[in-house]
Each structure stands twice: as C-alpha cells, then as structure tokens.
Design a protein around this motif. Structure first.
Motif, PDB file in Angstrom:
ATOM      1  N   SER A 117      53.823  -5.343  22.065  1.00 14.24           N
ATOM      2  CA  SER A 117      54.853  -4.425  21.501  1.00 14.24           C
ATOM      3  C   SER A 117      55.084  -4.892  19.959  1.00 14.24           C
ATOM      4  O   SER A 117      55.153  -6.161  19.672  1.00 14.24           O
ATOM      5  N   ARG A 118      55.094  -3.857  19.181  1.00 16.02           N
ATOM      6  CA  ARG A 118      55.542  -4.378  17.576  1.00 16.02           C
ATOM      7  C   ARG A 118      57.105  -4.347  17.464  1.00 16.02           C
ATOM      8  O   ARG A 118      57.607  -4.983  16.575  1.00 16.02           O
ATOM      9  N   PRO A 131      55.644   1.640  27.688  1.00 13.10           N
ATOM     10  CA  PRO A 131      55.527   2.269  26.360  1.00 13.10           C
ATOM     11  C   PRO A 131      53.913   2.959  26.206  1.00 13.10           C
ATOM     12  O   PRO A 131      54.006   4.196  25.583  1.00 13.10           O
ATOM     13  N   GLY A 132      52.900   2.248  26.714  1.00 12.79           N
ATOM     14  CA  GLY A 132      51.660   2.930  26.329  1.00 12.79           C
ATOM     15  C   GLY A 132      50.754   2.056  27.299  1.00 12.79           C
ATOM     16  O   GLY A 132      50.919   0.820  28.032  1.00 12.79           O
ATOM     17  N   VAL A 163      54.705   6.406  27.979  1.00  8.92           N
ATOM     18  CA  VAL A 163      55.345   7.113  26.904  1.00  8.92           C
ATOM     19  C   VAL A 163      54.837   7.867  25.982  1.00  8.92           C
ATOM     20  O   VAL A 163      54.531   8.930  25.612  1.00  8.92           O
ATOM     21  N   LEU A 164      53.613   6.870  25.301  1.00  7.61           N
ATOM     22  CA  LEU A 164      52.801   7.530  24.336  1.00  7.61           C
ATOM     23  C   LEU A 164      51.439   6.939  24.452  1.00  7.61           C
ATOM     24  O   LEU A 164      51.251   5.654  24.272  1.00  7.61           O
ATOM     25  N   PRO A 165      50.160   7.642  24.644  1.00  6.70           N
ATOM     26  CA  PRO A 165      50.219   8.896  25.113  1.00  6.70           C
ATOM     27  C   PRO A 165      50.956   9.008  26.456  1.00  6.70           C
ATOM     28  O   PRO A 165      50.858   8.540  27.162  1.00  6.70           O
ATOM     29  N   ARG A 166      51.563  10.659  26.516  1.00  4.38           N
ATOM     30  CA  ARG A 166      52.002  10.750  27.858  1.00  4.38           C
ATOM     31  C   ARG A 166      51.276  10.938  28.801  1.00  4.38           C
ATOM     32  O   ARG A 166      50.437  11.979  28.639  1.00  4.38           O
TER      33      ARG A 166
END
Length: 101
Positions: free
Chosen positions: A16-17, A63-64, A85-88
């Motif tokens: 995570s950033r 998140p991904g 979350v991204l991409p869903r």
C-alpha cells in the motif's frame, strides 16, 4: 458464519502507498456489498489464511489483487470469497463438490 454477512478487510502495508486510504476504500466496498467489516491483526504471526479461517467470515476484501499473492489467494478461496476494490473483481470461493459426482 454469522447471521449478517461479514468481510475480513486486508491491506498489505508493504504494498500500500497509503494504508489509511486503502482501508477506507476496503471499508466502503465491503459496506456497499452488505458486509460488516472485521480487520486483520497486523501483530499476529498467523498467515492471512489462518486468520480468515479463525474469523469465520464470508469474504475477504482487499484494495487490489497485488495485496494477495497467487498461492495466498488460492488458500483464502478455500474458505471465503475475495473482493478487490481496484480493479473491481470478485473471486468466488472454491466449490466443495466434485465435478465427477
């Protein structure tokens, strides 16, 4: 499993950033999908799969896809659905029935 669907929120701090942003996005998606959210324990020495199995949740929200390695994703899918979350994306847990039956 519980009466209300429950999701396990997981954010890998090494990937995570911005952990706070990713946690907020995971929480938002889980609530949108109708899950109450539990969070992983960063201080635990247990692998994610064991934490998910012990929590007895319906899904894991990340998140991904880069937050779970392929082997970890495979193990988690034995006990829970996985949502990103991204991409869903949605990964349904593995079926417990054999194709030959």
């Amino acid at each position: 499993m519980r009466y209300r669907p429950t999701a396990f929120g997981y954010v890998d701090p090494d990937v995570s950033r911005c952990v706070e942003w990713d946690r907020a996005q995971v929480y938002r998606l889980a609530r949108h999908l109708g899950y109450s959210v539990m969070w992983h324990d960063l201080s635990s020495v247990l692998p994610l799969f064991d934490q998910v199995r012990a929590a007895d949740v319906d899904a894991v929200v990340v998140p991904g896809p880069d937050h779970l390695g392929p082997l970890e994703l495979n193990r988690v899918m034995d006990v829970a659905d996985v949502e990103t979350v991204l991409p869903r994306l949605s990964f349904a847990r593995w079926s417990m029935t054999w194709a030959g039956q």
